[in-house]
Scaffold this motif. Structure first.
Motif, PDB file in Angstrom:
ATOM      1  N   HIS A  71       8.051  -4.909  14.545  1.00  0.00           N
ATOM      2  CA  HIS A  71       9.424  -5.152  14.111  1.00  0.00           C
ATOM      3  C   HIS A  71       9.777  -4.309  12.893  1.00  0.00           C
ATOM      4  O   HIS A  71      10.901  -3.787  12.792  1.00  0.00           O
ATOM      5  CB  HIS A  71       9.631  -6.633  13.791  1.00  0.00           C
ATOM      6  N   ARG A 124      12.385  -4.844  18.515  1.00  0.00           N
ATOM      7  CA  ARG A 124      12.517  -6.169  17.903  1.00  0.00           C
ATOM      8  C   ARG A 124      12.747  -7.266  18.934  1.00  0.00           C
ATOM      9  O   ARG A 124      12.363  -8.413  18.730  1.00  0.00           O
ATOM     10  CB  ARG A 124      13.668  -6.158  16.892  1.00  0.00           C
ATOM     11  N   ARG A 657      11.655 -13.198  11.837  1.00  0.00           N
ATOM     12  CA  ARG A 657      12.610 -12.092  11.915  1.00  0.00           C
ATOM     13  C   ARG A 657      12.678 -11.418  10.546  1.00  0.00           C
ATOM     14  O   ARG A 657      12.784 -12.081   9.527  1.00  0.00           O
ATOM     15  CB  ARG A 657      13.994 -12.595  12.325  1.00  0.00           C
ATOM     16  N   GLY A 663      13.151 -17.593  12.258  1.00  0.00           N
ATOM     17  CA  GLY A 663      12.341 -16.877  13.245  1.00  0.00           C
ATOM     18  C   GLY A 663      12.187 -17.719  14.493  1.00  0.00           C
ATOM     19  O   GLY A 663      12.691 -18.853  14.566  1.00  0.00           O
TER      20      GLY A 663
END
Length: 690
Positions: A71, A124, A657, A663
Motif C-alpha cells: 500500500h 491498494r 489504510r 482499516g
C-alpha cells in the motif's frame, strides 16, 4: 543530412543515485530530430560500471523498497503520477522531436502516467497492506490440523532490468516500472537510443520529485552490452523490441543456464478480421476501417500492436481498400508534429525509414501489390508551415498492400514497422482463422462483427494464437480503447513470435516480479509468516470483546465465542413467512424428509447468519464502524428445530489504510451446533477505526 553539431550534450544516465556522463571527449552516437535530421544529443556509456549499477539496486534499492508495504508503494506511485501530470507539456514538447504528434503524446505520455495511477489504485484495492501475498487457501496436510501448507509470494531479491523500444519512451518505461515498484523490486531502465532522451527527461522529473526510495530507479542511457553478464537467478529482464534481439538475449548464458528470469514482448504480425456480416454500410465495416487507418498512422505505424494484416471476406477486398484510401486522404496530414494540422509525424529515425522501405520492397518482390501510397518521399508539412519533400526528415506515406495469394509467406512473416498494412481475402471463417494463425503468435487481434455466432467461432479459433482479442461492433465502437492500446488492467503480450511473455494485466504483472513459494508448517507458524490467522492457530479469548478494540489494539487471533441459541420450528416458520422464502425444506416436513440432504424441516441458512450476527455483535458504538460484507459463505450441516447454534469469530486479517482513520478487518467466522459440528463458515468483513 544535417552534419553532426558541435558541443551537443550527452544524454545522462542516472546510476547509484547520481547523474552520470562519460569523462572527457567521447565519440558517442548521434541522436537526431526525426523531422529535421538535426543532431540534438549524443549517447554514450563509455566507462560506466554496470556491475556497480546492478549491485546498487540489489543493496540500496532492495533495502529502501523493503521498508515499505504494498500500500505504501502504491501511494508513492499515485503521488508520482500526480507530480508528472503537472509536467506533461514539457514532455510533449520534447517528444515532438521523435516524430510524435499531439495524439501520439496522449498515448505515450498520458498513457504512461495513467499506468501509474492505475497501479497506485489497484495496489491498494487488491493487495494486502503487507509484504507477503497469500496465494489460495491453506491445504490441510495432517488429520488433526497440526500440519498445513499453502503458497505465498515474496519479491525477488535482485533487480528488474527493463530494456525498452524506441516507439514509446514514456509509456514503455512506466508500464514496466510500476508493477516492479509495487512488488518491491528496484528497476534499471535501458531505453532505446533514438528516443532515450525523452525517457531521460521523464526520469529527471521523477528524481526531482524526491518521492522514490534511494536505489529504486536507475537509468542507463546508451549501450549496455555486458549488463546481462552481471545478472543471476535473483534478477529479471523484461525486453521489448525485435524478435531477433530477443532471441539473442535469451541465448545469453545467464538466461539460458543461469536462471535469470526473462520475458519479451517482440514484433508481431497482428491481424484484424472483418466478419462476413460486416458489409459496407454497416457500423462494423466503418469501425473496422477507422481502426485500420488509426493503427496505420498513430505513432506513424511504429507500434508493436499495429494491424499488419487486415483479413477480410474476399468479395470486399476492393471495398476495404477504397474506404481506407478515402479516410487517409480525408484525415491524414504527414509532417513535422510541431506544424498545425499534422496528424502523422515522421518515423523515429532515418535508419528506421530505410528499414521500413526495405521491408516493403521485399513484400512487393514477394507478390504484394501497392494499393495505396508511394515509397517515394511524401509531401510533408513543416513546423514553419511550408509543404514539400524534406530529405532530412524520416517521413513516409501510409502504405496499403494487397495480395493475390493470401498464403504468400511474406505477408505472414515480414513486418514493415511503420505506416504499412496489408489486406488479404478469406473464403470462410475457418479460412480466416487459419490465416490469422499464420502470424505464428501475435500480441493482439480484432474481430469486427455484430453476429454472436461469428464472434464465438473467430475468437475461440484465434485466441490461443494471441495475447489479446478485441471484439468490435456497434455497441462498443465509441467506447473501445482500440485495437492497439494495451490497458494496465489486462495482459499485454502474446505467444510465439510475439515473445511468449506477459506484461501488465493488473496484479498479475506485480506477481511476475515475485517468487511463489510453497510453505509448510503448523498453523501458528504459517500465521506468523503470512500475517493471516490460520485455523488451528492460537486464539485469544480475552475479557474484552474484540469489537471493543481499535485497529491498533486488535491483534491477529483475538477471538470471541458466543453462548448457544436454540432453534425452534416457530422461528423457522416466522422467518419463512416474513421473508417469503417458503422453499419446501423450511415449510413441508414430508417433502423435506424426502430430500437426501435434510432430516426434515431445517432452518434457512440466512436465518442462521442473521442469528450469528446477533450472537457476536457488540451493540454499543465503538471502533467497529460498519459491516461491509461476507466472503466465502458455506452451509455445511443442516440445523433442524430443537438444535442449537453458537458462533466463534477470530480476527483473521487486519489491513490498515494508509490515508484513512480506519482499516479493514476480516473475521474468521464459524457456526457450530450443540455437538460441535460445523454448521457454516464464512469471513465477516468490517471497517474498524484506528
Amino acid at each position: 543530412m544535417t552534419s553532426t553539431a558541435v558541443g551537443v550534450e550527452i544524454v545522462p544516465s542516472f546510476v547509484q543515485d547520481a547523474w552520470w556522463t562519460p569523462e572527457g571527449e567521447v565519440a558517442g552516437t548521434d541522436v537526431r530530430d526525426a523531422s529535421t535530421g538535426a543532431v540534438i544529443a549524443k549517447v554514450s556509456t563509455e566507462g560506466l560500471d554496470l556491475a556497480a549499477v546492478v549491485e546498487h539496486g540489489r543493496t540500496v534499492g532492495q533495502a529502501g523498497l523493503g521498508k515499505l508495504t504494498f500500500h505504501q508503494r502504491a501511494l508513492k506511485l499515485k503521488e508520482l503520477a500526480q507530480y508528472l501530470n503537472g509536467r506533461r507539456e514539457a514532455l510533449y514538447e520534447l517528444s515532438h522531436r521523435t516524430g510524435a504528434t499531439k495524439i501520439d503524446n496522449l498515448i505515450d505520455v498520458d498513457g504512461g502516467i495513467g499506468v501509474l495511477f492505475t497501479f497506485g489504485s489497484k495496489g491498494r484495492r487488491e493487495l494486502p497492506n503487507a509484504q507477503v501475498i497469500v496465494d489460495g487457501p491453506a491445504e490441510r496436510l495432517a488429520k488433526d490440523g497440526s500440519f498445513v501448507g499453502e503458497h505465498i509470494y515474496t519479491r525477488i531479491p535482485g533487480v528488474a532490468v527493463q530494456i525498452n523500444a524506441f516507439n514509446f519512451p514514456i509509456w514503455g518505461m512506466l508500464e514496466k516500472f510500476a508493477p516492479a515498484f509495487i512488488a518491491g523490486v528496484p528497476t534499471i531502465v535501458k531505453p532505446a537510443t533514438p528516443t532515450g532522451y525523452v525517457a531521460a527527461a521523464a526520469v529527471k522529473f521523477i528524481i526531482e520529485s524526491n518521492i522514490l526510495p534511494a536505489g529504486s530507479l536507475q537509468l542507463v542511457s546508451g549501450s549496455a552490452r555486458d549488463l546481462l553478464d552481471h545478472l543471476d537467478y535473483r534478477d529479471a529482464v523484461s525486453f521489448t523490441g525485435s524478435a531477433g534481439t530477443a532471441n539473442m538475449l535469451k541465448a545469453h548464458p545467464n538466461v539460458a543456464r543461469g536462471g535469470v528470469r526473462f520475458t519479451s514482448e517482440a514484433d508481431s504480425l497482428n491481424a484484424a478480421i472483418l466478419g462476413p456480416d460486416a458489409v459496407p454500410g454497416t457500423p462494423e465495416f466503418d469501425a473496422f476501417v477507422k481502426s485500420l487507418v488509426t493503427e496505420m498512422t498513430a505513432k506513424a505505424g511504429q507500434k508493436c500492436t499495429s494491424i499488419r494484416r487486415a483479413i477480410v471476406p474476399r468479395a470486399v477486398v476492393d471495398d476495404v481498400v477504397a474506404a481506407v484510401g478515402a479516410r487517409i486522404n480525408e484525415r491524414v496530414v504527414v509532417g513535422d508534429p510541431r506544424a498545425e494540422g499534422v496528424t502523422m509525424g515522421a518515423l523515429a529515425s532515418l535508419e528506421q525509414l530505410a528499414d521500413v522501405r526495405a521491408a516493403v520492397q521485399s513484400m512487393l518482390d514477394a507478390g504484394g501489390e501497392l494499393a495505396y501510397g508511394t515509397l517515394d518521399s511524401p509531401q510533408a508539412k513543416q513546423a514553419d508551415g511550408a509543404v514539400g519533400v524534406v530529405e532530412d526528415g524520416a517521413f513516409m506515406s501510409p502504405l496499403l498492400l494487397t495480395w493475390a495469394d493470401a498464403d504468400a509467406d511474406a505477408v505472414h512473416s515480414l513486418e514493415a514497422f511503420g505506416p504499412v498494412s496489408s489486406v488479404i481475402g478469406y473464403e470462410d471463417l475457418d479460412d480466416a482463422v487459419r490465416l490469422a494463425a499464420k502470424g505464428a503468435g501475435s500480441l493482439v487481434a480484432t474481430v469486427a462483427t455484430n453476429d454472436p455466432a461469428v464472434a464465438q467461432q473467430l475468437v475461440t479459433g484465434i485466441a490461443a494464437h494471441h495475447g489479446r482479442v478485441l471484439v468490435l461492433n456497434r455497441e462498443d465502437a465509441k467506447t473501445s480503447t482500440g485495437h492497439g492500446s494495451p490497458v494496465p488492467h489486462l495482459i499485454h503480450g502474446g505467444p510465439g513470435r510475439a515473445g511468449g511473455g506477459e506484461e501488465l494485466g493488473g496484479i498479475r504483472s506485480v506477481l511476475h516480479h515475485m517468487q511463489r513459494t510453497a510453505i509448510q508448517g503448523s498453523p501458528n507458524m504459517l500465521t506468523a509468516v503470512t500475517g493471516v490467522w490460520h485455523t488451528g492457530a492460537d486464539q485469544n479469548f480475552g475479557d474484552v470483546h474484540p469489537f471493543r478494540k481499535s485497529l491498533y489494539e486488535l491483534k491477529i487471533g483475538d477471538a470471541f465465542r458466543s453462548e448457544l441459541r436454540q432453534v425452534t420450528l416457530k422461528d423457522i416458520t416466522a422467518f419463512a413467512n416474513e421473508t417469503g422464502d417458503t422453499f419446501y425444506a423450511h415449510t413441508n416436513q414430508e417433502a423435506a424428509a424426502a430430500n437426501p440432504f435434510f432430516p426434515g424441516i431445517v432452518a434457512h441458512g440466512y436465518l442462521l447468519l442473521s442469528w450469528a450476527a446477533g450472537l457476536f455483535v457488540s451493540p454499543e458504538p465503538g471502533p467497529v464502524l460498519a459491516n461491509y460484507g461476507l466472503d466465502d459463505a458455506r452451509f455445511i450441516t443442516p440445523v433442524a428445530a430443537g438444535d442449537s447454534i453458537r458462533v466463534t469469530i477470530t480476527a483473521k486479517k487486519i489491513t490498515p489504510r494508509e490515508t484513512d482513520e480506519y482499516g479493514e478487518v476480516a473475521w474468521d467466522t464459524v457456526l457450530t451446533n450443540q455437538n460441535d459440528e460445523i454448521v457454516a463458515t464464512y469471513d465477516v468483513l468490517t471497517l474498524v477505526a484506528k
